[in-house]
Design an enzyme around this catalytic site. Structure first.
Site, PDB file in Angstrom:
ATOM      1  N   SER A 106       0.446  -1.201   0.027  1.00 57.26           N
ATOM      2  CA  SER A 106       0.106  -0.295   0.185  1.00 57.26           C
ATOM      3  C   SER A 106       0.786   1.457  -0.356  1.00 57.26           C
ATOM      4  O   SER A 106       1.867   0.624   0.120  1.00 57.26           O
ATOM      5  CB  SER A 106      -0.672   0.071   1.008  1.00 57.26           C
ATOM      6  OG  SER A 106      -1.801  -0.907   1.002  1.00 57.26           O
TER       7      SER A 106
HETATM    8  N1  SAH Z   1      -1.268  -4.819   3.910  1.00 54.11           N
HETATM    9  C1  SAH Z   1       0.047  -5.432   2.642  1.00 54.11           C
HETATM   10  C2  SAH Z   1      -0.801  -5.042   1.137  1.00 54.11           C
HETATM   11  C3  SAH Z   1      -2.482  -5.694   0.552  1.00 54.11           C
HETATM   12  S1  SAH Z   1      -2.505  -6.036  -0.666  1.00 54.11           S
HETATM   13  C4  SAH Z   1       0.868  -4.697   2.527  1.00 54.11           C
HETATM   14  O1  SAH Z   1       1.650  -4.319   3.617  1.00 54.11           O
HETATM   15  O2  SAH Z   1       1.746  -5.523   1.893  1.00 54.11           O
HETATM   16  C5  SAH Z   1      -3.714  -6.937  -0.557  1.00 54.11           C
HETATM   17  C6  SAH Z   1      -3.250  -8.477   0.333  1.00 54.11           C
HETATM   18  O3  SAH Z   1      -4.765  -8.966   0.587  1.00 54.11           O
HETATM   19  C7  SAH Z   1      -3.159  -9.118  -1.046  1.00 54.11           C
HETATM   20  O4  SAH Z   1      -1.263  -9.300  -0.053  1.00 54.11           O
HETATM   21  C8  SAH Z   1      -4.176 -10.420  -0.964  1.00 54.11           C
HETATM   22  O5  SAH Z   1      -3.089 -11.973  -1.350  1.00 54.11           O
HETATM   23  C9  SAH Z   1      -5.075  -9.965  -0.114  1.00 54.11           C
HETATM   24  N2  SAH Z   1      -6.156 -10.964   0.252  1.00 54.11           N
HETATM   25  C10 SAH Z   1      -7.054 -10.891  -0.668  1.00 54.11           C
HETATM   26  N3  SAH Z   1      -8.031 -11.353   0.083  1.00 54.11           N
HETATM   27  C11 SAH Z   1      -8.296 -11.652   0.362  1.00 54.11           C
HETATM   28  C12 SAH Z   1      -8.306 -12.619   1.671  1.00 54.11           C
HETATM   29  N4  SAH Z   1      -9.673 -13.126   1.318  1.00 54.11           N
HETATM   30  N5  SAH Z   1      -8.130 -12.964   3.005  1.00 54.11           N
HETATM   31  C13 SAH Z   1      -6.559 -13.270   2.724  1.00 54.11           C
HETATM   32  N6  SAH Z   1      -5.713 -11.910   2.413  1.00 54.11           N
HETATM   33  C14 SAH Z   1      -6.629 -11.190   0.751  1.00 54.11           C
END
Ligand code: SAH
Length: 216
Positions: free
Chosen positions: A63
């Site tokens: 992010s």
């Molecule tokens: N917090 C992260 C950025 C998140 S991007 C950082 O600091 O880098 C969003 C993430 O959520 C992705 O890696 C994606 O695979 C995950 N994601 C999407 N749907 C999800 C779900 N149902 N359960 C767990 N993770 C999920």
């Protein structure tokens, strides 16, 4: 990158967070302490301290720093808190949280991302973060209740199974809205058994998909 240049970049990073309204000193310090360059792809090293989201493996993103700092500030963390994150991605947000609270459990649907985030956090000696492969739409009740919950992938609504994991006095923050386009950052505060929701900023997150990722 020369040491001088690196230092200037980090100073600009702090300035841009302050300019955009981040004022919590503990949050600003955590943003300064956690080396974002260790969480991005090596091809993006020169971009690591810019205020922008970047691509990571599995088509996901780390992010934008402002959004990480803003969500962290809005969580009103206390050092005794037990925090749940949905969407580990690179592990960057988890690392920021880990600097500020007792413990962090972060759940990721891609095993590849979970494994590399876990290894990275271990190497950087974040001992109070646990990374788990799982589905944020189906958080098992046996994980107990959390003081704070942060969702870092867009959901159409807050799933009841996730709300159920928030303890009394807890705060949950999540981007709510359509998978494509912008979402509203929503903060839910639980007080006296009642949930009070507040819409904060417009944001743009990758969608939360249900189930574990089949690819990896
Ligand atoms: N917090 C992260 C950025 C998140 S991007 C950082 O600091 O880098 C969003 C993430 O959520 C992705 O890696 C994606 O695979 C995950 N994601 C999407 N749907 C999800 C779900 N149902 N359960 C767990 N993770 C999920």
């Amino acid at each position: 990158m020369s040491p001088d240049f690196a230092q200037t970049e980090r100073m600009m990073f702090q300035l841009s967070l302050r300019r955009r309204g981040i004022s919590d000193q503990a949050v600003l310090k955590a943003m300064d302490d956690v080396p974002r360059d260790q969480f991005v792809r090596s091809s993006d090293l020169s971009q690591a301290w810019r205020d922008t989201a970047l691509g990571i493996a599995c088509g996901q993103t780390i992010s934008q720093p402002f959004v990480v700092a803003y969500m962290t500030e809005q969580l009103q963390l206390r050092s005794s808190d037990r925090v749940l994150e949905i969407g580990t991605g690179s592990g960057y947000q988890a690392a920021i949280l880990a600097r500020l609270v007792r413990s962090v459990l972060s759940i990721e649907r891609f095993k590849l991302l979970a494994d590399s985030a876990r290894a990275r956090l271990e190497k950087l000696e974040f001992h109070n973060v646990e990374v788990m492969v799982g589905d944020g739409y189906a958080v098992p009740p046996n994980l107990g209740e959390f003081d704070r919950i942060i969702v870092t992938a867009a959901m159409p609504e807050i799933p009841a199974s996730l709300r159920a994991r928030l303890g009394e006095g807890g705060i949950l923050i999540a981007p709510i809205g359509p998978a494509a386009g912008t979402q509203k950052l929503v903060r839910v505060t639980r007080s006296g058994g009642r949930d009070i929701s507040k819409e904060l900023l417009d944001v743009r997150f990758v969608p939360a998909l249900s189930g574990l990722a089949r690819e990896l």
